[in-house]
Enzyme design. Structure first.
Site, mmCIF file in Angstrom:
data_model
loop_
_atom_site.group_PDB
_atom_site.id
_atom_site.type_symbol
_atom_site.label_atom_id
_atom_site.label_comp_id
_atom_site.label_asym_id
_atom_site.label_seq_id
_atom_site.Cartn_x
_atom_site.Cartn_y
_atom_site.Cartn_z
ATOM 1 N N SER A 144 27.119 49.694 49.700
ATOM 2 C CA SER A 144 28.249 49.914 50.589
ATOM 3 C C SER A 144 27.831 50.821 51.752
ATOM 4 O O SER A 144 27.007 50.436 52.566
ATOM 5 C CB SER A 144 29.438 50.482 49.805
ATOM 6 O OG SER A 144 30.621 50.472 50.565
ATOM 7 N N HIS A 186 30.595 44.403 51.967
ATOM 8 C CA HIS A 186 31.880 43.827 51.530
ATOM 9 C C HIS A 186 32.214 42.628 52.436
ATOM 10 O O HIS A 186 33.362 42.426 52.836
ATOM 11 C CB HIS A 186 33.006 44.863 51.610
ATOM 12 C CG HIS A 186 32.734 46.128 50.851
ATOM 13 N ND1 HIS A 186 32.849 46.218 49.479
ATOM 14 C CD2 HIS A 186 32.353 47.360 51.279
ATOM 15 C CE1 HIS A 186 32.565 47.458 49.084
ATOM 16 N NE2 HIS A 186 32.241 48.162 50.166
ATOM 17 N N GLU A 213 29.915 41.444 48.291
ATOM 18 C CA GLU A 213 30.001 42.350 47.146
ATOM 19 C C GLU A 213 29.209 41.789 45.958
ATOM 20 O O GLU A 213 29.073 40.570 45.803
ATOM 21 C CB GLU A 213 31.455 42.567 46.751
ATOM 22 C CG GLU A 213 32.248 43.334 47.806
ATOM 23 C CD GLU A 213 33.704 43.525 47.441
ATOM 24 O OE1 GLU A 213 34.122 43.027 46.370
ATOM 25 O OE2 GLU A 213 34.437 44.162 48.225
#
Length: 301
Positions: A144, A186, A213
């Protein structure tokens, strides 16, 4: 071993190993099969790995450490430690640098990439991570926010709109393990293609990398790439495009003509061709160009 053999071994130069980057799009499996984390541990040395977890991007550092402490422990790693960087003083401390110098795997958690760079960018810890990757062949992972921070140009903030918009994104300085790319995470889940197109429209010298993801792009410096997990990696290349972005107003949608897009699903694996490969065999030139960009444009210093 004789004294002469010992002296010869001491004089022999240390063989350089190629390092790896494990760039994760967020929300990777941390409790079940853990395919991505398992691969990170394998590249870092397996059960003998020495892994440090940097939680500087997160405001819930202890909670983040607990998650990865348990995951890496389940994967058989005994030597694992938490680098809780809460200030620039921490990032320049001899103790934290010493821990990174001894590590075979360095993992950056999610959170806020701007916070991560504000704390460790340009610090002694930052330098130690580059030495670990480029001189010792360590493995550096990031999920992330930790993934976005990998490149020299980092997506600092940006809205996700239905269409690309001029001025809707801004870049900042990243850690620079990769150059001439920008990483978004994401990706499919948060429908960020328009955001990555906005980046490429305003910065056409960058190739955009969007990672889904529970998906990772693994880069072996100087050699090749592989895609792991449940999703895909999307590559947006606008270096040859035609666009009117320089002439429109902020918040307007630009024309983007001849933008190249590559989709690499999990299971994809590519290596740079060797001198023994037959002419004409191998990767299409645009994909080969991307491969060279991410594996070769990071000189060992």
């Amino acid at each position: 071993m004789s004294e002469e053999q010992q002296r010869q071994q001491e004089r022999r130069p240390v063989q350089r190993r190629d390092g790896h980057l494990v760039i994760i799009g967020g929300h990777e499996d941390r409790t079940r099969e853990m395919e991505i984390l398992k691969r990170f541990v394998e590249l870092a040395g397996g059960p003998d790995a020495n892994i440090v977890v940097i939680t500087a991007a997160s405001t819930i550092a202890d909670e983040m450490w607990g998650i990865y402490d348990e995951a890496f422990g389940t994967l058989g790693v005994e030597r694992r430690s938490h680098l809780e960087v809460t200030s620039r003083q921490d990032a320049n401390s001899e103790e934290f640098v010493r821990q990174v110098d001894a590590a075979t795997g360095i993992f950056m958690t999610g959170g806020d990439q701007k916070r991560l760079l504000a704390l460790i960018g340009g610090s002694a810890l930052d330098t130690a991570m580059h030495v670990a990757l480029k001189e010792r062949g360590a493995t550096i992972g990031g999920t992330s926010a930790g993934a976005s921070a990998m490149s020299g140009h980092m997506l600092a903030q940006g809205r996700t709109e239905i269409l690309p918009e001029k001025g809707s994104v801004s870049l900042g300085a990243g850690l620079g393990f990769l150059h001439r790319v920008v990483v978004d995470q994401h990706f499919s889940e948060r429908q960020r293609l328009s955001r990555l197109l906005s980046v490429v429209a305003q910065n056409p010298y960058l190739q955009g990398i969007g990672i889904d993801e529970d998906t990772a792009l693994v880069v072996e410096i100087g050699s090749g790439i592989e895609v792991l997990g449940q999703g895909a990696v999307t590559i947006v290349d606008g270096r040859g495009m035609l666009t009117n972005v320089a002439f429109i107003k902020d918040r307007d949608t630009p024309e983007l003509i001849d933008v190249r897009l590559h989709l690499l699903p999990a299971g994809s694996s590519y290596r740079l061709p060797s001198s023994d490969d037959a002419p004409g065999k191998g990767l299409p030139p645009p994909l080969l160009d991307f491969l060279v960009n991410v594996t070769k444009r990071n000189p060992i210093s």
